[in-house]
Design a protein around this motif. Structure first.
Motif, PDB file in Angstrom:
ATOM      1  N   CYS A  93       0.791  -1.220   0.000  1.00 17.65           N
ATOM      2  CA  CYS A  93       0.000   0.000   0.000  1.00 17.65           C
ATOM      3  C   CYS A  93       0.834   1.287   0.000  1.00 17.65           C
ATOM      4  O   CYS A  93       0.288   2.376  -0.024  1.00 17.65           O
ATOM      5  CB  CYS A  93      -0.936   0.022   1.210  1.00 17.65           C
ATOM      6  N   GLY A 105       2.660   2.239  -2.368  1.00 14.07           N
ATOM      7  CA  GLY A 105       2.580   2.796  -3.721  1.00 14.07           C
ATOM      8  C   GLY A 105       3.625   2.232  -4.678  1.00 14.07           C
ATOM      9  O   GLY A 105       3.933   2.849  -5.695  1.00 14.07           O
ATOM     10  N   LYS A 106       4.174   1.049  -4.382  1.00 17.30           N
ATOM     11  CA  LYS A 106       5.208   0.447  -5.234  1.00 17.30           C
ATOM     12  C   LYS A 106       4.703   0.233  -6.658  1.00 17.30           C
ATOM     13  O   LYS A 106       5.358   0.629  -7.614  1.00 17.30           O
ATOM     14  CB  LYS A 106       5.661  -0.911  -4.674  1.00 17.30           C
ATOM     15  N   THR A 107       3.535  -0.399  -6.771  1.00 19.13           N
ATOM     16  CA  THR A 107       3.027  -0.714  -8.110  1.00 19.13           C
ATOM     17  C   THR A 107       2.692   0.562  -8.885  1.00 19.13           C
ATOM     18  O   THR A 107       2.954   0.652 -10.085  1.00 19.13           O
ATOM     19  CB  THR A 107       1.798  -1.639  -7.998  1.00 19.13           C
ATOM     20  N   SER A 108       2.159   1.561  -8.187  1.00 17.44           N
ATOM     21  CA  SER A 108       1.848   2.826  -8.862  1.00 17.44           C
ATOM     22  C   SER A 108       3.125   3.479  -9.392  1.00 17.44           C
ATOM     23  O   SER A 108       3.137   4.016 -10.506  1.00 17.44           O
ATOM     24  CB  SER A 108       1.148   3.783  -7.906  1.00 17.44           C
ATOM     25  N   ASN A 149       6.532   8.747  -0.773  1.00 14.46           N
ATOM     26  CA  ASN A 149       5.420   8.811  -1.726  1.00 14.46           C
ATOM     27  C   ASN A 149       4.148   9.417  -1.116  1.00 14.46           C
ATOM     28  O   ASN A 149       4.017   9.514   0.099  1.00 14.46           O
ATOM     29  CB  ASN A 149       5.144   7.395  -2.247  1.00 14.46           C
ATOM     30  N   LYS A 150       3.228   9.791  -1.986  1.00 13.35           N
ATOM     31  CA  LYS A 150       1.915  10.360  -1.641  1.00 13.35           C
ATOM     32  C   LYS A 150       2.031  11.770  -1.070  1.00 13.35           C
ATOM     33  O   LYS A 150       1.275  12.145  -0.171  1.00 13.35           O
ATOM     34  CB  LYS A 150       1.134   9.441  -0.670  1.00 13.35           C
ATOM     35  N   ASP A 159       1.097  14.314  -2.417  1.00 12.40           N
ATOM     36  CA  ASP A 159      -0.140  15.054  -2.731  1.00 12.40           C
ATOM     37  C   ASP A 159      -1.122  15.029  -1.566  1.00 12.40           C
ATOM     38  O   ASP A 159      -2.025  15.852  -1.467  1.00 12.40           O
ATOM     39  CB  ASP A 159      -0.788  14.468  -3.996  1.00 12.40           C
ATOM     40  N   LYS A 160      -0.931  14.066  -0.650  1.00 14.08           N
ATOM     41  CA  LYS A 160      -1.849  13.952   0.484  1.00 14.08           C
ATOM     42  C   LYS A 160      -1.335  14.662   1.740  1.00 14.08           C
ATOM     43  O   LYS A 160      -2.008  14.665   2.765  1.00 14.08           O
ATOM     44  CB  LYS A 160      -2.085  12.472   0.824  1.00 14.08           C
ATOM     45  N   SER A 202       5.026  11.797  -5.889  1.00 12.47           N
ATOM     46  CA  SER A 202       3.625  11.376  -5.906  1.00 12.47           C
ATOM     47  C   SER A 202       3.410  10.536  -7.156  1.00 12.47           C
ATOM     48  O   SER A 202       3.592  11.019  -8.266  1.00 12.47           O
ATOM     49  CB  SER A 202       2.693  12.586  -5.924  1.00 12.47           C
ATOM     50  N   ALA A 203       3.028   9.296  -6.945  1.00 17.13           N
ATOM     51  CA  ALA A 203       2.763   8.422  -8.085  1.00 17.13           C
ATOM     52  C   ALA A 203       1.476   8.846  -8.772  1.00 17.13           C
ATOM     53  O   ALA A 203       1.279   8.610  -9.951  1.00 17.13           O
ATOM     54  CB  ALA A 203       2.665   6.973  -7.628  1.00 17.13           C
ATOM     55  N   ILE A 204       0.588   9.503  -8.022  1.00 18.45           N
ATOM     56  CA  ILE A 204      -0.699   9.919  -8.583  1.00 18.45           C
ATOM     57  C   ILE A 204      -0.532  11.123  -9.511  1.00 18.45           C
ATOM     58  O   ILE A 204      -1.009  11.113 -10.633  1.00 18.45           O
ATOM     59  CB  ILE A 204      -1.704  10.255  -7.440  1.00 18.45           C
TER      60      ILE A 204
HETATM   61  P1  GDP Z   1       1.649  -1.202  -3.322  1.00 16.22           P
HETATM   62  O1  GDP Z   1       0.889  -2.144  -2.476  1.00 16.22           O
HETATM   63  O2  GDP Z   1       2.860  -0.672  -2.611  1.00 16.22           O
HETATM   64  O3  GDP Z   1       1.991  -1.741  -4.672  1.00 16.22           O
HETATM   65  O4  GDP Z   1       0.719   0.086  -3.516  1.00 16.22           O
HETATM   66  P2  GDP Z   1      -0.192   0.487  -4.750  1.00 16.22           P
HETATM   67  O5  GDP Z   1       0.624   1.080  -5.848  1.00 16.22           O
HETATM   68  O6  GDP Z   1      -1.092  -0.644  -5.095  1.00 16.22           O
HETATM   69  O7  GDP Z   1      -1.018   1.688  -4.093  1.00 16.22           O
HETATM   70  C1  GDP Z   1      -1.805   1.499  -2.944  1.00 16.22           C
HETATM   71  C2  GDP Z   1      -2.860   2.573  -2.911  1.00 16.22           C
HETATM   72  O8  GDP Z   1      -2.267   3.857  -2.729  1.00 16.22           O
HETATM   73  C3  GDP Z   1      -3.667   2.666  -4.196  1.00 16.22           C
HETATM   74  O9  GDP Z   1      -5.000   2.924  -3.859  1.00 16.22           O
HETATM   75  C4  GDP Z   1      -3.053   3.841  -4.923  1.00 16.22           C
HETATM   76  O10 GDP Z   1      -3.959   4.486  -5.776  1.00 16.22           O
HETATM   77  C5  GDP Z   1      -2.645   4.742  -3.786  1.00 16.22           C
HETATM   78  N1  GDP Z   1      -1.491   5.582  -4.131  1.00 16.22           N
HETATM   79  C6  GDP Z   1      -0.306   5.182  -4.638  1.00 16.22           C
HETATM   80  N2  GDP Z   1       0.516   6.248  -4.829  1.00 16.22           N
HETATM   81  C7  GDP Z   1      -0.159   7.333  -4.446  1.00 16.22           C
HETATM   82  C8  GDP Z   1       0.145   8.751  -4.395  1.00 16.22           C
HETATM   83  O11 GDP Z   1       1.220   9.232  -4.772  1.00 16.22           O
HETATM   84  N3  GDP Z   1      -0.825   9.572  -3.905  1.00 16.22           N
HETATM   85  C9  GDP Z   1      -2.042   9.106  -3.483  1.00 16.22           C
HETATM   86  N4  GDP Z   1      -2.908  10.003  -3.021  1.00 16.22           N
HETATM   87  N5  GDP Z   1      -2.359   7.794  -3.519  1.00 16.22           N
HETATM   88  C10 GDP Z   1      -1.450   6.921  -3.987  1.00 16.22           C
END
Ligand code: GDP
Ligand code: MG
Length: 426
Positions: free
Chosen positions: A198, A200-203, A309-310, A312-313, A345-347
């Motif tokens: 969660c 944000g690795k995959t993003s 990461n994130k 933006d939040k 921010s991956a978003i």
């Molecule tokens: P992983 O489990 O590390 O691969 O995480 P994911 O890439 O699946 O992301 C987990 C959640 O965090 C998803 O709902 C994404 O949309 C959200 N997320 C990832 N990066 C960001 C970011 O930079 N900003 C925000 N606001 N949400 C993000």
């Protein structure tokens, strides 16, 4: 896309986020999340009988079938799993089985694959035993296969398979395939994305893939397209999205968990993703947890770039700066090759370009040629950098090759040593 209903008892928001993220990672479209508050799990169904009825109706209404699943955020007892399946008439898996599905999708090497299959079979054998017992009394749902005879033979097949896998893993280990893994990538550097579920690795992985055309090359057609990419980041680089760290890995899965992370040890650069929008105590807990796991799998000295990461939040700029400083303090006491901490921010895509630039500079440092004249006794202080020296009285002409990034620092050092820079060739 396969669909899933998630059932959970008394979960806090962190636990909910985790199970949802795990289910998404495994490729499920979550159609409903049900959290029940209850003092104790029901011994027959885990959730309450009333909830069972409710879920049963929901399954009918949504038209879920045997390709879809009910995911229970717990370790179910075999009877509970059996009873739920019998009521729902679609497959029911628990948290352990969900994690196993993810591990299976990420397993790279033969050993990791076997390790995961073994963990799965061992975990499921008590369930199979229970199905056999109960199926002799009741009728089984269709997707579990036919009558008692078939189930019996499945049970013995599984037993035999477990024995075979155990022997095979032993053999592979004896061969100790270091040599094999080092040749597998033909010298192409590997960058692995690590961090908690969660974060944000995959993003971030997807961002990197979108901004760099994947390289199409024959030997790599076996790369799993979901979690690995051969990219052109200046030169060729393999980027791997790992399974990620999970809180409270079920004990039965610990070996399998480590084997899915084996690629991290072979990588040339680690990107550690941290969710900087969480509060400080959570950031601290996860950073400490991340470095503990990295150290347990044997990571020593591999350069690490932390991606905060994130962003933006995060509410304000000053809040972000403070959190990053806090993160830096903790991280630097835990590991001594942290190249940088980059807020991203991956978003929104903010600073992804900086990440790419940093990957390039770390893996393929640009070298600059430098000629300096310094005092003979100062040569030792520029240790490791000298290519050729020429003695001329008590002065020395040194020619050195330095990484471009380090140039300002080295020029500063030379100044302190009263040296004279003759030439810088880019
Ligand atoms: P992983 O489990 O590390 O691969 O995480 P994911 O890439 O699946 O992301 C987990 C959640 O965090 C998803 O709902 C994404 O949309 C959200 N997320 C990832 N990066 C960001 C970011 O930079 N900003 C925000 N606001 N949400 C993000
Ligand atoms: Mg992921």
């Amino acid at each position: 896309m396969k669909r899933a209903i998630i059932l959970s008892l008394n979960a806090n928001s962190g636990e909910i986020n985790e199970i949802v993220s795990l289910a998404k990672t495994a490729g499920y479209n979550i159609v409903k999340l049900i959290v029940q508050n209850r003092r104790n799990p029901d011994s027959r169904y885990y959730i309450g009988k009333g909830k069972v009825r409710e879920v049963k109706e929901l399954i009918k209404k949504l038209g879920l079938n045997e390709n879809d699943k009910v995911i229970v955020n717990a370790e179910l007892k075999p009877t509970q799993a059996y009873n739920l399946m019998k009521e729902f008439n679609i497959p029911v898996i628990d948290r352990v089985q969900l994690i196993l599905e993810i591990f299976a999708q990420h397993a790279g090497s033969k050993e990791a694959k076997l390790q995961i299959e073994l963990a799965k079979l061992k975990y499921e054998i008590p369930f199979i035993r229970e199905y056999i017992r109960l199926s002799k009394l009741n009728e089984l749902p269709g997707f579990l296969g036919g009558g008692g005879y078939e189930i019996d033979s499945i049970y013995y097949t599984i037993k035999r398979r477990i024995n075979r896998i155990e022997r095979e893993i032993k053999k592979i280990r004896q061969r100790r395939q270091l040599f094999y893994t080092s040749r597998r990538n033909m010298g192409i550097p590997i960058v692995t994305l690590t961090g908690y579920t969660c974060a944000g690795k995959t993003s971030i992985f997807n961002r990197l893939v979108n901004e760099n055309k994947p390289v199409d090359e024959k030997p790599f057609t076996t790369l799993s397209p979901k979690s690995k990419a051969l990219l052109n980041i200046d030169r060729k680089v393999i980027v791997v999205d790992t399974v990620g760290f999970i809180d409270k890995v079920p004990v039965q899965l610990i070996e399998a968990f480590y084997s899915t992370l084996e690629e991290v040890i072979n990588s040339n650069l680690i990107l550690l993703v941290v969710d900087i929008s969480e509060d400080r105590s959570e950031i601290k807990r996860k950073v400490i947890g991340s470095f503990r796991i990295l150290s347990e799998i044997g990571v020593v000295g591999i350069p690490i770039i932390i991606l905060a990461n994130k962003i933006d939040k995060v509410k304000s700029k000053s809040d972000l700066t403070q959190k990053i400083e806090y993160l830096r303090e903790i991280a630097e006491t835990l590991y001594d090759n942290i190249i940088d901490i980059i807020p991203v921010s991956a978003i929104t895509g903010e600073n992804i370009d900086k990440v790419i630039e940093k990957i390039k500079n770390t893996l393929f440092p640009e070298k600059v040629k430098l000629k300096v004249i310094i005092d003979y006794e100062s040569v030792g202080k520029l240790h490791g950098l000298i290519l050729t020296t020429q003695i001329n009285g008590d002065k020395v002409l040194c020619e050195t090759l330095v990484p471009k990034e380090m140039l300002p620092k080295i020029l500063d050092e030379i100044k302190k040593l009263n040296g004279l820079v003759v030439k810088v060739e880019q």
